[in-house]
Motif scaffolding. Structure first.
Motif, PDB file in Angstrom:
ATOM      1  N   UNK A   1      69.820 113.321  37.581  1.00 43.65           N
ATOM      2  CA  UNK A   1      69.696 112.365  36.661  1.00 43.65           C
ATOM      3  C   UNK A   1      69.596 110.896  37.133  1.00 43.65           C
ATOM      4  N   UNK A   2      68.878 110.208  36.455  1.00 45.90           N
ATOM      5  CA  UNK A   2      68.709 108.929  36.898  1.00 45.90           C
ATOM      6  C   UNK A   2      69.945 108.037  36.461  1.00 45.90           C
ATOM      7  N   UNK A   3      70.339 107.079  37.404  1.00 47.33           N
ATOM      8  CA  UNK A   3      71.626 106.288  36.983  1.00 47.33           C
ATOM      9  C   UNK A   3      71.271 104.921  37.656  1.00 47.33           C
ATOM     10  N   UNK A   4      71.785 103.781  37.069  1.00 54.25           N
ATOM     11  CA  UNK A   4      71.637 102.457  37.705  1.00 54.25           C
ATOM     12  C   UNK A   4      73.227 102.018  37.762  1.00 54.25           C
ATOM     13  N   UNK A   5      73.581 101.888  38.976  1.00 53.36           N
ATOM     14  CA  UNK A   5      75.099 101.997  39.011  1.00 53.36           C
ATOM     15  C   UNK A   5      75.329 100.176  39.171  1.00 53.36           C
ATOM     16  N   UNK A   6      76.106  99.554  38.232  1.00 53.26           N
ATOM     17  CA  UNK A   6      76.470  98.334  38.217  1.00 53.26           C
ATOM     18  C   UNK A   6      78.156  98.553  38.186  1.00 53.26           C
ATOM     19  N   UNK A   7      78.790  99.585  38.771  1.00 52.99           N
ATOM     20  CA  UNK A   7      80.284  99.539  38.470  1.00 52.99           C
ATOM     21  C   UNK A   7      81.229  99.192  39.654  1.00 52.99           C
ATOM     22  N   UNK A   8      80.342  99.425  40.862  1.00 52.29           N
ATOM     23  CA  UNK A   8      81.301  99.484  42.048  1.00 52.29           C
ATOM     24  C   UNK A   8      81.233  97.921  42.594  1.00 52.29           C
ATOM     25  N   UNK A   9      82.399  97.575  43.439  1.00 52.35           N
ATOM     26  CA  UNK A   9      82.743  96.286  43.661  1.00 52.35           C
ATOM     27  C   UNK A   9      82.432  95.988  45.326  1.00 52.35           C
ATOM     28  N   UNK A  10      81.017  96.081  45.323  1.00 53.42           N
ATOM     29  CA  UNK A  10      80.665  95.675  46.910  1.00 53.42           C
ATOM     30  C   UNK A  10      78.969  95.183  46.859  1.00 53.42           C
ATOM     31  N   UNK A  11      79.054  94.468  47.992  1.00 57.67           N
ATOM     32  CA  UNK A  11      77.734  93.723  48.054  1.00 57.67           C
ATOM     33  C   UNK A  11      76.426  94.788  48.291  1.00 57.67           C
ATOM     34  N   UNK A  12      75.269  94.371  47.928  1.00 58.58           N
ATOM     35  CA  UNK A  12      74.013  95.194  48.121  1.00 58.58           C
ATOM     36  C   UNK A  12      73.521  94.683  49.548  1.00 58.58           C
ATOM     37  N   UNK A  13      74.045  93.529  50.125  1.00 56.23           N
ATOM     38  CA  UNK A  13      73.599  93.294  51.612  1.00 56.23           C
ATOM     39  C   UNK A  13      74.205  94.060  52.591  1.00 56.23           C
ATOM     40  N   UNK A  14      73.326  94.301  53.808  1.00 55.17           N
ATOM     41  CA  UNK A  14      73.912  95.097  54.869  1.00 55.17           C
ATOM     42  C   UNK A  14      74.907  94.250  55.702  1.00 55.17           C
ATOM     43  N   UNK A  15      75.935  94.666  56.331  1.00 60.94           N
ATOM     44  CA  UNK A  15      76.616  94.097  57.138  1.00 60.94           C
ATOM     45  C   UNK A  15      75.919  93.263  58.243  1.00 60.94           C
ATOM     46  N   UNK A  16      76.414  92.058  58.549  1.00 57.79           N
ATOM     47  CA  UNK A  16      75.288  91.202  59.455  1.00 57.79           C
ATOM     48  C   UNK A  16      75.132  91.766  60.720  1.00 57.79           C
ATOM     49  N   UNK A  17      73.877  91.802  61.236  1.00 56.40           N
ATOM     50  CA  UNK A  17      73.584  92.224  62.352  1.00 56.40           C
ATOM     51  C   UNK A  17      74.289  92.060  63.487  1.00 56.40           C
ATOM     52  N   UNK A  18      74.844  90.745  63.603  1.00 54.48           N
ATOM     53  CA  UNK A  18      75.660  90.503  64.890  1.00 54.48           C
ATOM     54  C   UNK A  18      77.062  91.162  64.999  1.00 54.48           C
ATOM     55  N   UNK A  19      77.543  91.616  63.612  1.00 55.57           N
ATOM     56  CA  UNK A  19      78.764  92.314  63.304  1.00 55.57           C
ATOM     57  C   UNK A  19      78.487  93.661  63.842  1.00 55.57           C
ATOM     58  N   UNK A  20      77.356  94.144  63.436  1.00 54.45           N
ATOM     59  CA  UNK A  20      77.376  95.670  63.920  1.00 54.45           C
ATOM     60  C   UNK A  20      77.050  95.923  65.464  1.00 54.45           C
ATOM     61  N   UNK A  21      76.420  94.978  65.996  1.00 57.86           N
ATOM     62  CA  UNK A  21      76.163  94.888  67.373  1.00 57.86           C
ATOM     63  C   UNK A  21      77.486  94.713  68.188  1.00 57.86           C
ATOM     64  N   UNK A  22      78.397  94.107  67.445  1.00 57.82           N
ATOM     65  CA  UNK A  22      79.623  94.079  68.210  1.00 57.82           C
ATOM     66  C   UNK A  22      80.357  95.195  68.079  1.00 57.82           C
ATOM     67  N   UNK A  23      80.197  96.077  67.072  1.00 62.08           N
ATOM     68  CA  UNK A  23      81.070  97.378  66.933  1.00 62.08           C
ATOM     69  C   UNK A  23      80.099  98.288  68.007  1.00 62.08           C
ATOM     70  N   UNK A  24      78.903  98.188  68.215  1.00 59.13           N
ATOM     71  CA  UNK A  24      78.154  99.113  69.272  1.00 59.13           C
ATOM     72  C   UNK A  24      78.643  98.725  70.640  1.00 59.13           C
ATOM     73  N   UNK A  25      78.757  97.524  70.869  1.00 57.75           N
ATOM     74  CA  UNK A  25      79.218  97.121  72.284  1.00 57.75           C
ATOM     75  C   UNK A  25      80.620  97.483  72.327  1.00 57.75           C
ATOM     76  N   UNK A  26      81.422  97.566  71.260  1.00 58.41           N
ATOM     77  CA  UNK A  26      83.035  97.925  71.589  1.00 58.41           C
ATOM     78  C   UNK A  26      82.750  99.422  72.011  1.00 58.41           C
TER      79      UNK A  26
END
Length: 405
Positions: free
Chosen positions: A34-59
């Motif tokens: 079934x199709x659903x449009x979810x406006x119930x969650x408490x989080x952003x639709x943006x991706x985590x900033x790239x430099x932050x993701x890269x820091x995790x990879x380097x770690x």
């Protein structure tokens, strides 16, 4: 022995999270096709900033995959202390900081470490859905204080004084507020502080997780900064989840008096042994690296807020005020209580409305009763323009088809 008798009585009595229950229902609909449009969650639709993701990879590549101190890496705790000094004017140091698996664990640790059976915790309503449950699990008694739409959904000094008893142990204060978006001014906080000064046993948990999502001009105010004389009784809670689109990384942090932090660390050492090492490295980069992501996304959310406020106030039977912070509209739906949906369901409660919206229109929201405020719907606006456009059409169609009687 029955299954119910096998449970801890506090666990058996505590309510499940309404927001996560809605997420489960959304997931079930999607699995069923079934199709659903979810406006119930408490989080952003943006991706985590790239430099932050890269820091995790380097770690990870550097082998940072082992335990840290229970309270968190010293470098991250130092960065948190510096953030509190720089942005909030708090006189703290890294030894007064704990890093946990999300802000929720910081809150749980604090209450579990300090509440004894029968202690009361004042919770202004509307409130984040988890507050009462956490208080109950810790053995305390939630004392809900209704804050009306007319008062901007904010706790007033007279209300606070009337709610305090000899059993009061904590006041939970959330600004910007989830779900209403209410933001306390420095003057309003000073008014509450004047009351608290007369009750030295009462601690204050200042949940500032939406701090960077404020839309009015002027500096963000937090209680320990506005009223430093209360600093030894205030735990200031924050995290990287909302500001840096890092909900799934599960990093929250708090700063308060050292005796309290030490007790929370002791408790955390017997629970999880600390937060994920890789996530801690990512959080360190988020706090110490470029901050343009925060200001950019805040402006996007401001535009989305303005758009959804206009949409909601044009829907028959709905109304809302403009939230000053967070990323939710708290829509008043009291005018349509008692009406009938297109499928013949009588909408006696706000939960009935939220259920019908999901089942009939495929739109997921959260009913206000879950936040201690019956007669409202929480509608998130941390979604793409395309999603909000579709949601607006669904809202109009659903509410226009309601019938009276």
């Amino acid at each position: 022995m029955s299954q119910a008798e096998s449970l801890n009585i506090r666990v058996a009595a505590a309510p499940p999270s309404a927001t996560f229950r809605m997420m489960d229902r959304v997931a079930a609909r999607l699995v069923s096709g079934k199709e659903v449009l979810d406006l119930s969650s408490g989080e952003s639709d943006f991706d985590t900033p790239e430099h932050v993701r890269e820091a995790a990879y380097r770690a990870m590549q550097a082998g940072a995959t082992r335990y840290t101190q229970v309270a968190g890496m010293q470098s991250l705790r130092e960065a948190v202390a510096e953030k509190f000094k720089r942005e909030n004017g708090l006189a703290t140091d890294w030894q007064q900081v704990i890093v946990s698996n999300g802000g929720k664990q910081v809150i749980f640790n604090a209450l579990a470490a300090t509440i004894n059976d029968g202690d009361e915790v004042i919770i202004p309503a509307p409130y984040w859905v988890s507050y009462p449950g956490i208080v109950q699990l810790a053995g305390g008694a939630p004392v809900e204080v209704a804050c009306t739409e007319e008062s901007g959904f904010k706790l007033t000094a007279p209300q606070l004084e009337a709610a305090i008893t000899q059993k009061t142990r904590w006041l939970l204060l959330n600004s910007p507020n989830n779900p209403s978006g209410a933001v306390y001014t420095a003057q309003e906080l000073r008014g509450l502080a004047a009351v608290l000064a007369r009750f030295p046993r009462v601690m204050v948990l200042s949940d500032d997780i939406y701090e960077h999502l404020t839309y009015r001009n002027g500096a963000f105010a937090t209680l320990a900064s506005v009223s430093p004389e209360l600093a030894e009784r205030v735990l200031t809670v924050n995290g990287v989840s909302k500001s840096y689109a890092m909900t799934g990384w599960r990093i929250g942090y708090g700063s308060g008096p050292r005796w309290l932090i030490n007790a929370m660390v002791k408790l955390q050492g017997q629970q999880t042994s600390g937060a994920c090492t890789i996530s801690q490295h990512a959080a360190l980069t988020a706090l110490t690296g470029p901050q343009d992501f925060v200001s950019k996304t805040r402006e996007v959310f401001r535009l989305r807020r303005d758009r959804l406020v206009e949409v909601v106030n044009a829907v028959p039977g709905l109304s809302c005020s403009e939230p000053d912070g967070a990323f939710y509209i708290f829509a008043n739906c009291k005018k349509v209580l008692g009406t009938t949906s297109v499928d013949g369901a009588i909408l006696r409660t706000d939960e009935d409305i939220a259920t019908a919206l999901l089942e009939d229109a495929g739109l997921a929201t959260v009913h206000g009763s879950a936040f201690g405020a019956p007669g409202f719907l929480r509608i998130g606006f941390s979604y793409s323009d395309e999603t909000l456009t579709r949601a607006a059409a669904m809202l109009r169609s659903f509410f226009e088809q309601l019938t009276v009687g």
